[in-house]
Design an enzyme around this catalytic site. Structure first.
Site, short mmCIF file in Angstrom:
data_model
loop_
_atom_site.label_atom_id
_atom_site.label_comp_id
_atom_site.label_asym_id
_atom_site.label_seq_id
_atom_site.Cartn_x
_atom_site.Cartn_y
_atom_site.Cartn_z
N CYS A 2 0.87 -1.17 0.00
CA CYS A 2 0.00 0.00 0.00
C CYS A 2 0.90 1.22 0.00
CB CYS A 2 -0.92 0.13 1.21
SG CYS A 2 -1.99 -1.27 1.50
N ARG A 27 3.05 0.22 -5.40
CA ARG A 27 3.02 -0.46 -4.10
C ARG A 27 1.73 -1.24 -3.87
NH1 ARG A 27 6.78 1.25 -0.56
NH2 ARG A 27 5.47 0.49 1.13
N TRP A 76 -3.13 -2.48 -1.46
CA TRP A 76 -2.94 -3.89 -1.81
C TRP A 76 -3.60 -4.65 -0.66
CZ3 TRP A 76 -0.60 -8.31 0.24
CH2 TRP A 76 -0.41 -9.37 -0.65
N ASN A 102 -0.62 1.65 5.99
CA ASN A 102 0.08 0.61 5.23
C ASN A 102 0.63 -0.38 6.24
OD1 ASN A 102 1.81 -0.88 3.55
ND2 ASN A 102 3.44 0.66 3.69
N GLY A 103 0.16 -1.61 6.19
CA GLY A 103 0.66 -2.61 7.14
C GLY A 103 -0.48 -3.48 7.63
N GLU A 489 14.58 -17.22 -13.05
CA GLU A 489 14.20 -15.82 -13.17
C GLU A 489 13.38 -15.58 -14.45
OE1 GLU A 489 14.01 -13.38 -11.36
OE2 GLU A 489 14.10 -11.59 -12.61
N LYS A 493 9.58 -14.11 -14.54
CA LYS A 493 9.19 -12.93 -15.32
C LYS A 493 7.94 -13.24 -16.15
CE LYS A 493 10.83 -10.59 -13.60
NZ LYS A 493 11.77 -10.51 -12.54
N GLU A 496 4.74 -13.74 -13.87
CA GLU A 496 4.16 -12.62 -13.12
C GLU A 496 3.54 -11.55 -14.00
OE1 GLU A 496 6.81 -10.41 -10.53
OE2 GLU A 496 8.45 -10.62 -11.93
N HIS A 512 14.15 -36.06 -14.91
CA HIS A 512 13.61 -36.63 -13.66
C HIS A 512 12.15 -36.25 -13.46
CE1 HIS A 512 17.53 -38.08 -12.47
NE2 HIS A 512 18.02 -36.90 -12.84
N LYS A 611 4.89 -3.99 -5.62
CA LYS A 611 6.34 -3.91 -5.77
C LYS A 611 7.08 -4.37 -4.52
CE LYS A 611 10.08 -2.81 -7.96
NZ LYS A 611 10.52 -3.84 -8.93
O1 M6R Z 1 12.36 -5.68 -2.88
P1 M6R Z 1 12.82 -7.11 -2.86
O2 M6R Z 1 13.97 -7.35 -3.76
O3 M6R Z 1 13.06 -7.62 -1.48
O4 M6R Z 1 11.59 -7.92 -3.44
C1 M6R Z 1 11.60 -9.31 -3.48
C2 M6R Z 1 10.49 -9.83 -4.36
O5 M6R Z 1 9.25 -9.45 -3.86
C3 M6R Z 1 10.62 -9.35 -5.80
O6 M6R Z 1 11.86 -9.67 -6.34
C4 M6R Z 1 9.52 -9.97 -6.68
O7 M6R Z 1 9.71 -11.34 -6.78
C5 M6R Z 1 9.49 -9.31 -8.05
N1 M6R Z 1 8.14 -8.98 -8.42
C6 M6R Z 1 10.01 -10.18 -9.12
O8 M6R Z 1 9.97 -9.57 -10.37
#
Ligand code: M6R
Length: 616
Positions: A2, A27, A76, A102-103, A489, A493, A496, A512, A611
């Site tokens: 948030c 956020r 969020w 936020n929290g 990774e 990508k 997500e 396997h 984020k």
């Molecule tokens: O801010 P951080 O690097 O700690 O965030 C970790 C993950 O939340 C972040 O890398 C997330 O997986 C991304 N959306 C990936 O693209």
């Protein structure tokens, strides 16, 4: 997660708060709301949806957009589904107080039951509405002012928060507090800006206070700001920081999406990461956080890396680098698992926490646990002044500049750059790398930005491949050694931002289990660069080919063997094996970006995500 924004001063608050919310939308973006005080009344508007929906609704329904005090929120959802009622701000029962948060207030249920017994009623399912009524209850029963009531209420609350509270009977003040969620206060001439990060106010002031955990402040126009500790009321002399951020860094700069801009920023971001630290001609790497703690780091019996998501993938790459060069054993852990185990941590262990935002709750909790158990914690963060960077004993920033797209791109490559420099430094100190090899690695790292620019030239070709496979329901990513984490990774990508199911695997593991998935419908992205188990990966490609899988090979320039087998290849320039992830990851970023755009997905704000994950 948030985002929260507030303004109190002499300007019209509406546009400041609204623009601030747009900048903080990364956020959280399932609902948004704003409360504006026009001198007589509070105009409150909230809605499910984006900040743009809020703007339309506010301008349609509010009696006025005037007022020099305002607070806003982009959400969020944690407690309660995203809908108009659960959106912030929340009123107290009397309608005098209004709050953004936020929290998570973990004991909200107990508090709520108590308040219900005392006659309070609740409209929403949120923990935040409980908090604002608790504050009101304290004000009424203990006959204290807003600041004191907030303090007492927070001392009864368990959880995490960054809050701003406004009392319409005292319109010249805002009360803010933080614990576990970030809160910055921008300081202007007789005006204050409140926000989850500094982006909402950078065009107005470059002076900011970042509240520390457990601190609160009463900000009043025409007055000095007072910061105090929530638990014992002691006054704090806040550090006023000069912001380095500029407007250009947080705008799209002609790109269609932040993600694309950030992909293209990587050559410069990496240069910014090593600028002034890596002196190639002299054969030196200077990093204050490492130099000041060189014995502690170089003599570590073991390095534990804790992180989440993409940062965890960077940690996996670092495992190869540290073990290869510095010969220190490394374990890489999901912070979310580490914090809830009872991990064995030895006195000579070093814990490296990797986090772009520096605010990820699980990573934060993991380092607190590691510190309790006596470990030395080294933070690798991008956001300067973030919670993890402050909680760590020492650290190194990635200096990638703001990353706004929810999908991490330049954070990943700059994290690998920092971790490479650290590993090389430790290797040099421990005598596990020769001087000539050390220098050669620095020279090669220095060539990476130009090589990334070369990979970026393949954008149109990658777009064609994206078009070909955009309808695939599933996708496999394979890599070995240094490029196994890149396969993970690449899959993350794609998942997500395009919502296509994707899996990353070490290429040799395919037989396997995952090989059963392969048929003529299955695209398989295989990282098959010349350095690093090349022949073995070519054999894996043969196995996919025999089962009619579609092969997209990420290969070294001039490769012929994979080209003969693959449906498509994307070439990367040659480099040393440990640096290949910095190149092989680029086409995977572009591939997922183009597929998501072609599928009409919201690339910068994918569904259900935010984020920085500041909740468990
Ligand atoms: O801010 P951080 O690097 O700690 O965030 C970790 C993950 O939340 C972040 O890398 C997330 O997986 C991304 N959306 C990936 O693209």
């Amino acid at each position: 997660m948030c985002g929260i924004v507030g303004y109190i001063g002499h300007r019209e608050a509406y546009s400041i708060v609204l623009k601030g919310l747009q900048r903080l939308e990364y956020r959280g973006y399932d609902s948004a709301g704003i409360a504006l005080y026009d001198g007589e009344e509070l105009n409150l508007c909230k809605t499910k949806g984006k900040v743009s929906d809020l703007k339309d609704k506010f301008e349609e329904t509010a009696t006025s957009t005037k007022g020099t005090v305002g607070i806003g929120h982009t959400r969020w959802a944690t407690h309660g589904v995203p809908n108009d009622v659960n959106s912030h701000p929340h009123y107290s029962n009397s309608g005098n107080l209004v709050i953004i948060h936020n929290g998570i207030i973990e004991n909200y249920d107990t508090l709520k039951k108590e308040l219900i017994k005392r006659g309070y009623t609740f409209e929403s399912d949120t923990d935040t509405e409980v908090l604002v009524n608790l504050i009101e209850d304290v004000m009424v029963n203990e006959k204290v002012k807003l600041g004191k009531a907030v303090q007492i209420a927070l001392n009864q609350s368990v959880g995490a928060y960054a809050i701003a509270v406004f009392d319409k009977r005292k319109p010249n003040e805002l009360v803010v507090a933080r614990l576990g969620s970030p809160l910055a206060i921008g300081i202007g001439e007789n005006e204050f800006f409140i926000a989850s990060d500094a982006s909402p106010f950078i065009e107005y002031t470059s002076n900011a206070i970042y509240l520390e955990d457990g601190e609160m402040a009463v900000v009043r126009t025409q007055k000095q700001i007072k910061v105090r500790k929530i638990h014992d009321d002691s006054l704090v002399d806040p550090y006023v920081q000069e912001l380095q951020l500029n407007l250009e860094q947080i705008e799209k700069g002609g790109y269609e999406h932040f993600m694309l801009k950030e992909i293209y920023e990587q050559p410069n971001a990496i240069i910014d990461t090593y600028r002034g630290r890596m002196l190639v001609n002299e054969g030196i790497v200077r990093m204050a956080g490492v130099d000041d703690n060189i014995e502690r780091l170089a003599n570590a019996k073991r390095i534990l890396i804790v992180a989440c998501g993409t940062s965890w993938h960077a940690g996996l790459v670092a495992e190869y680098i540290f073990e290869d060069f510095a010969r220190i054993p490394v374990e890489v852990e999901y912070a979310s698992e580490f914090r809830y185990r009872n991990p064995i941590i030895y006195e000579n262990d070093v814990v490296i926490a990797i986090s772009q935002s520096g605010e990820t709750a699980d990573t934060m909790a993991a380092i607190k646990l590691a510190k309790e158990k006596g470990a030395f914690v080294f933070g690798v963060c991008n956001v300067v002044g973030s919670s993890i960077s402050r909680e760590s004993h020492a650290g190194a920033y990635t200096h990638a500049g703001p990353e706004i797209g929810v999908a991490s791109t330049k954070a990943f490559t700059t994290q690998i750059t920092v971790l490479t420099m650290i590993a090389l430094k430790l290797a040099k100190h421990r005598g596990t790398i020769s001087d000539s090899d050390f220098r050669y690695h620095l020279q090669e790292l220095d060539r990476i930005p130009a090589k990334i620019s070369k990979v970026l030239e393949a954008n149109d070709h990658i777009k064609l491949i994206a078009d070909k496979y955009k309808e695939a329901p599933n996708c496999l990513y394979l890599g070995r050694g240094y490029n196994f984490p890149v396969a993970l990774e690449g899959a993350l990508k794609l998942k997500e931002i395009s919502y296509i199911h994707a899996e990353g695997y070490p290429a040799a593991e395919m037989k396997h289990g995952p090989i059963a998935l392969i048929d003529e419908q299955m695209p398989v992205v295989v990282i098959a660069t010349k350095k690093g188990h090349y022949e073995k990966v070519v054999s894996n490609i043969q196995e996919i080919k025999s089962r009619k899988g579609k092969i997209i090979g990420i290969v070294t320039e001039g490769d012929e063997a994979v080209r003969d087998l693959a449906d498509y290849v994307i070439e990367i320039p040659e480099t040393i094996e440990s640096l290949t992830p910095l190149l092989t990851t680029i086409p995977l970023q572009l591939l997922s970006y183009h597929i998501a755009v072609m599928l009409g997905k919201n690339v910068d704000q994918p569904r259900n995500l935010a984020k920085s994950v500041t909740v468990e």
